[in-house]
Design a protein around this motif. Structure first.
Motif, PDB file in Angstrom:
ATOM      1  N   ALA A  87     -14.273  -2.919  12.490  1.00  0.00           N
ATOM      2  CA  ALA A  87     -14.083  -1.487  12.736  1.00  0.00           C
ATOM      3  C   ALA A  87     -13.376  -0.798  11.575  1.00  0.00           C
ATOM      4  CB  ALA A  87     -13.293  -1.297  14.031  1.00  0.00           C
ATOM      5  N   TYR A  88     -12.612  -1.561  10.798  1.00  0.00           N
ATOM      6  CA  TYR A  88     -11.872  -0.966   9.682  1.00  0.00           C
ATOM      7  C   TYR A  88     -12.684  -0.940   8.385  1.00  0.00           C
ATOM      8  CZ  TYR A  88     -10.894  -5.973   9.301  1.00  0.00           C
ATOM      9  OH  TYR A  88     -11.010  -7.333   9.242  1.00  0.00           O
TER      10      TYR A  88
ATOM     11  N   LEU B   5      -5.537  10.271   3.210  1.00  0.00           N
ATOM     12  CA  LEU B   5      -6.590  10.981   3.945  1.00  0.00           C
ATOM     13  C   LEU B   5      -7.651  11.555   3.015  1.00  0.00           C
ATOM     14  CD1 LEU B   5      -4.433  12.846   6.629  1.00  0.00           C
ATOM     15  CD2 LEU B   5      -5.654  10.666   6.843  1.00  0.00           C
ATOM     16  N   ARG B   6      -7.355  11.543   1.714  1.00  0.00           N
ATOM     17  CA  ARG B   6      -8.312  12.044   0.728  1.00  0.00           C
ATOM     18  C   ARG B   6      -8.689  10.952  -0.282  1.00  0.00           C
ATOM     19  NH1 ARG B   6      -9.019  17.401   0.688  1.00  0.00           N
ATOM     20  NH2 ARG B   6      -9.647  17.395  -1.507  1.00  0.00           N
ATOM     21  N   SER B   7      -8.594   9.703   0.176  1.00  0.00           N
ATOM     22  CA  SER B   7      -8.802   8.571  -0.725  1.00  0.00           C
ATOM     23  C   SER B   7      -9.821   7.588  -0.164  1.00  0.00           C
ATOM     24  CB  SER B   7      -7.482   7.827  -0.955  1.00  0.00           C
ATOM     25  OG  SER B   7      -6.481   8.715  -1.416  1.00  0.00           O
ATOM     26  N   ALA B   8     -10.451   6.844  -1.075  1.00  0.00           N
ATOM     27  CA  ALA B   8     -11.377   5.775  -0.699  1.00  0.00           C
ATOM     28  C   ALA B   8     -10.914   4.489  -1.358  1.00  0.00           C
ATOM     29  CB  ALA B   8     -12.798   6.104  -1.134  1.00  0.00           C
ATOM     30  N   MET B   9     -11.060   3.371  -0.650  1.00  0.00           N
ATOM     31  CA  MET B   9     -10.640   2.059  -1.148  1.00  0.00           C
ATOM     32  C   MET B   9     -11.825   1.112  -1.195  1.00  0.00           C
ATOM     33  SD  MET B   9      -7.806   0.203  -1.953  1.00  0.00           S
ATOM     34  CE  MET B   9      -7.961  -1.423  -2.702  1.00  0.00           C
TER      35      MET B   9
ATOM     36  N   GLN C  35      -6.110   2.044   8.432  1.00  0.00           N
ATOM     37  CA  GLN C  35      -5.087   2.550   9.352  1.00  0.00           C
ATOM     38  C   GLN C  35      -4.401   3.784   8.779  1.00  0.00           C
ATOM     39  OE1 GLN C  35      -2.582  -0.898   9.816  1.00  0.00           O
ATOM     40  NE2 GLN C  35      -3.784  -1.734  11.530  1.00  0.00           N
ATOM     41  N   LEU C  36      -4.255   3.818   7.461  1.00  0.00           N
ATOM     42  CA  LEU C  36      -3.599   4.951   6.790  1.00  0.00           C
ATOM     43  C   LEU C  36      -4.509   6.171   6.673  1.00  0.00           C
ATOM     44  CD1 LEU C  36      -1.807   2.963   3.937  1.00  0.00           C
ATOM     45  CD2 LEU C  36      -0.687   4.136   5.852  1.00  0.00           C
TER      46      LEU C  36
ATOM     47  N   TYR D 184       0.833  -1.201   0.000  1.00  0.00           N
ATOM     48  CA  TYR D 184       0.000   0.000   0.000  1.00  0.00           C
ATOM     49  C   TYR D 184       0.869   1.253   0.000  1.00  0.00           C
ATOM     50  CZ  TYR D 184      -3.702  -3.259   1.337  1.00  0.00           C
ATOM     51  OH  TYR D 184      -4.592  -4.301   1.359  1.00  0.00           O
ATOM     52  N   GLN D 185       1.947   1.223   0.777  1.00  0.00           N
ATOM     53  CA  GLN D 185       2.816   2.406   0.838  1.00  0.00           C
ATOM     54  C   GLN D 185       3.476   2.666  -0.509  1.00  0.00           C
ATOM     55  OE1 GLN D 185       2.899   4.388   3.711  1.00  0.00           O
ATOM     56  NE2 GLN D 185       3.666   5.750   2.100  1.00  0.00           N
TER      57      GLN D 185
END
Length: 230
Positions: free
Chosen positions: A211-212, A165-169, A182-183, A153-154
């Motif tokens: 929760a994730y 923080l501005r992305s959706a998966m 987590q990111l 992912y990194q």
């Protein structure tokens, strides 16, 4: 009660491919699954039953059977990918409604997959979605380290300069959403719609209440259309 992340701030939309951009019940992955079993059986010269056990053990432990075969038995990725993706893509049908929904989403659309770019190209061509994505990050780009490995992912984020923080998966496997969440990504789990039988392992269908997982949908086209209309 968990806090559910929203979509108003999203400018990068990240999609898994198999069982995400097309319905689970197409069972296209079942073809790949069978080819993987054949490859394992032939490479290790074991019975179909033993090949199946090894295949699923590696899938669970390494993220992909390929990674297990490479690590444990020295298999070359090119040979493996060429064989297991030699499938019939004809069960896939064009989905213009999904294409229209994706087109209305603001920002970039990217694919992050444990498959190969060649497989992605064939799937998107059948679905009629090839023009809707800006880039593909496949297992080769990931240096053969599959999701859910954190470094994959990194590397994806770094390669495509994505702000999590501005992305959706969007994913069909809950375990592949742990690290994105987590990111800081907004996470969406795509599940079978229940209308037809699907061929999946029990663990592959778990995690809806985790929760994730911010959102769960059994109709990705409708879900995306709702976002675009919002």
């Amino acid at each position: 009660m968990k806090t559910t992340r929203a979509f108003g701030h999203i400018d990068t939309w990240v999609f898994d491919l198999d069982n995400t951009l097309y319905p689970h019940h197409v069972n296209l992955w079942q073809q790949v699954d069978a080819r993987i079993g054949e490859f394992v059986r032939g490479w290790l010269n074991v019975s179909p039953e033993e090949a199946r056990r090894i295949q699923k053990d590696y899938y669970l432990r390494y993220g992909t059977t390929m990674r297990g075969m490479m690590t444990e038995h020295g298999v070359r990725a090119d040979d493996y990918l060429a064989y297991v993706h030699g499938i019939d893509h004809s069960p896939l049908e064009p989905n213009p409604a999904m294409g229209a929904a994706i087109a209305k989403l603001p920002g970039r659309k990217l694919i992050l997959t444990n498959g190969s770019t060649d497989h992605v190209d064939k799937v998107l061509a059948r679905l009629g979605l090839a023009t809707h994505f800006d880039a593909v990050f496949d297992i080769i780009a990931a240096e053969l380290e599959p999701k859910p490995a954190p470094q994959t992912y990194q590397k994806f984020l770094d390669t495509h300069q994505v702000d999590p923080l501005r992305s959706a998966m969007f994913e069909d496997l809950a375990r592949n959403l742990v690290v994105p969440h987590q990111l800081g990504m907004t996470t969406v789990l795509v599940v079978p719609d229940g209308s037809k039988e699907v061929v999946r392992e029990d663990w592959e269908l778990e995690g809806r209440d985790a929760a994730y997982v911010d959102h769960v949908t059994d109709d990705l086209t409708g879900f995306l259309a709702g976002l675009g209309a919002g």
